[in-house]
Design an enzyme around this catalytic site. Structure first.
Site, PDB file in Angstrom:
ATOM      1  N   ASP A   1     -37.358  60.939 -42.565  1.00  0.00           N
ATOM      2  CA  ASP A   1     -37.497  61.663 -44.169  1.00  0.00           C
ATOM      3  C   ASP A   1     -39.002  60.610 -44.098  1.00  0.00           C
ATOM      4  OD1 ASP A   1     -37.814  62.352 -46.521  1.00  0.00           O
ATOM      5  OD2 ASP A   1     -37.465  60.301 -47.616  1.00  0.00           O
TER       6      ASP A   1
ATOM      7  N   SER B   1     -35.809  66.454 -47.845  1.00  0.00           N
ATOM      8  CA  SER B   1     -35.336  64.911 -47.953  1.00  0.00           C
ATOM      9  C   SER B   1     -34.264  63.846 -49.095  1.00  0.00           C
ATOM     10  CB  SER B   1     -37.131  65.033 -48.428  1.00  0.00           C
ATOM     11  OG  SER B   1     -37.321  63.749 -49.157  1.00  0.00           O
TER      12      SER B   1
HETATM   13  N1  URA Z   1     -38.416  62.962 -53.857  1.00  0.00           N
HETATM   14  C1  URA Z   1     -38.022  62.532 -52.573  1.00  0.00           C
HETATM   15  O1  URA Z   1     -37.480  61.871 -52.206  1.00  0.00           O
HETATM   16  N2  URA Z   1     -38.312  63.964 -51.258  1.00  0.00           N
HETATM   17  C2  URA Z   1     -39.505  65.024 -52.128  1.00  0.00           C
HETATM   18  O2  URA Z   1     -39.264  65.566 -50.794  1.00  0.00           O
HETATM   19  C3  URA Z   1     -39.533  64.959 -52.942  1.00  0.00           C
HETATM   20  C4  URA Z   1     -38.988  64.222 -53.712  1.00  0.00           C
END
Ligand code: URA
Length: 434
Positions: free
Chosen positions: A161, A183
């Site tokens: 991520d 994510s």
């Molecule tokens: N917060 C996150 O952790 N990921 C995203 O894609 C958007 C907001």
């Protein structure tokens, strides 16, 4: 399958298989797939979207790219709370000790703030000595001993991520529901709790600017959480103006302490109670959401919530005398008033502008390694729906630099909109997705 073919398949709007998604995430995390091909795939996903099955596979592949916390040695149902971010959002500081005092174990990983939104970990550092990074064993032992521990995110939680988010940020592919879902949920699933309560903020100060998009995101995250066998719900909350009155680290911590002593602003407490009742329900302690709210109110009025907060700060080495004597928190050297130029009712306050004003004062980060000035920020004096006469004070700017203070005053003046009649405010809780 070659990366070229995977991009081509998604470009045509076809579903990617579990294996294709896994191989792509693994290959990208290992550095075997170049950024230019991953960027093309992200843009194809942006335009063609993903099915629930693809979103689930993407989430799991990202979760599995790093460590997964094993919290099985903590007794009881472990529940995480996550907010999609907001301005003046000190909910975790208030909510976590309340529910821990009720007997719900709180094993929480929190982040730092970036841009116009603040982070819980930064705010906890308002207590000198507070240890924001604790080992996994201390984390687990502390939850078993006192029912609550909060730590900064481990470096190896969903590393896919981190890499993907940085690329999305550069390729205008952040705002896509499948990508946001995977994510957020990959990190939540890696954090190892049994249940997840999501605070999906909606409005100017939030990631999701309108209710329709917020609802799509909430439904998507709840669906993926259930597919991963977690108890999960999402509360859509109003972030059209800052939450509570305080924006900025020390100022928000003081507001949170007051809230734990029973003097919290109504909007903040509505969000705390809505999220808390979901968490208490998942814990099995109280199924009825109204009774769960009553339980939270009793925990505050009895002093147990504030006692738990102090116990938590002390356990992580923070100087707890600050909680008992809020005059110890450092204060900014300049306080400037933002004065109303017209009569009317406050119709709107652009929360993002207030967050940005706090950031330029030094209270937030533009870049991840910027150092925060804990003392600066904004105290709102007039909120949406309030009647204002010319000359009234709308807000107070707390600053340590006169030029920055002047800039912040101008930003805040521009953030306010007035109407001649009282407007209908959004409710604080817009919807709960279960
Ligand atoms: N917060 C996150 O952790 N990921 C995203 O894609 C958007 C907001």
């Amino acid at each position: 399958m070659r990366m070229y073919d995977i991009i081509e398949k998604k470009k045509k709007g076809l579903e990617l298989s579990t294996e294709e998604i896994k191989d792509t995430i693994l290959g990208y995390t290992r550095g075997e797939i170049p950024d230019y091909q991953m960027s093309a795939l992200l843009m194809a996903i942006y335009f063609k979207g993903m099915s629930d099955r693809e979103r689930y596979d993407l989430t799991m592949a990202m979760r599995d790219s790093g460590d997964i916390l094993d919290l099985s040695s903590i007794n009881g149902v472990k529940i995480d709370k996550h907010s999609t971010g907001g301005v003046g959002d000190k909910v975790t500081l208030v909510l976590a000790p309340i529910i821990a005092a009720i007997g719900v174990p709180v094993a929480k990983m929190s982040g730092r703030g970036l841009g116009h939104t603040g982070g819980t970990i930064d705010k906890l550092e308002a207590f000198p000595g507070f240890n924001v990074v604790i080992s996994e064993s201390q984390f687990i032992n502390q939850v078993n001993d006192i029912g609550i521990a909060v730590t900064g995110q481990s470096a190896n939680l969903a590393p896919a991520d981190k890499k993907l988010y940085a690329l999305r940020d550069l390729t205008a592919t952040v705002d896509e529901i499948s990508l946001i879902t995977s994510s957020i949920m990959s990190k939540k699933l890696a954090a190892g709790t049994d249940a997840i309560v999501l605070d999906v903020t909606v409005g100017h100060g939030a990631f999701m600017k309108n209710k329709e998009d917020a609802l799509r995101l909430a439904n998507s995250m709840v669906t993926i959480g259930k597919m991963a066998n977690k108890k999960i719900s999402a509360v859509l909350t109003n972030m059209n103006e800052p939450l509570g009155y305080a924006v900025g680290n020390n100022l928000e911590v003081i507001e949170a302490i007051n809230a734990l002593k029973g003097k919290g602003p109504d909007d903040l407490m509505q969000v705390v109670y809505a999220l808390g009742s979901q968490m208490i329900k998942f814990s099995g302690i109280e199924e009825d959401e109204d009774k769960a709210v009553e339980l939270m109110k009793e925990t505050i009025s009895s002093g147990k919530a504030f006692d738990k907060f102090k116990e938590f700060i002390k356990a992580q080495n923070g100087d707890v005398s600050y909680a008992s004597d809020i005059s110890k928190f450092s204060r900014a050297s300049i306080i400037k008033e933002v004065v109303a130029k017209t009569d009317g009712y406050v119709a709107d306050i652009n929360a993002q502008s207030i967050g940005l004003a706090s950031m330029i004062l030094g209270g937030g980060r533009e870049e991840l390694d910027d150092i925060i000035d804990m003392s600066v920020g904004v105290i709102m004096n007039k909120k949406v729906g309030m009647k204002v006469s010319a000359g009234d004070i709308l807000a107070y700017v707390h600053a340590n630099d006169m030029k920055k203070a002047d800039n912040a005053v101008e930003m805040i003046e521009n953030a306010y909109q007035f109407s001649s009649s009282c407007i209908e405010e959004w409710p604080m809780i817009l919807e709960i997705v279960r």
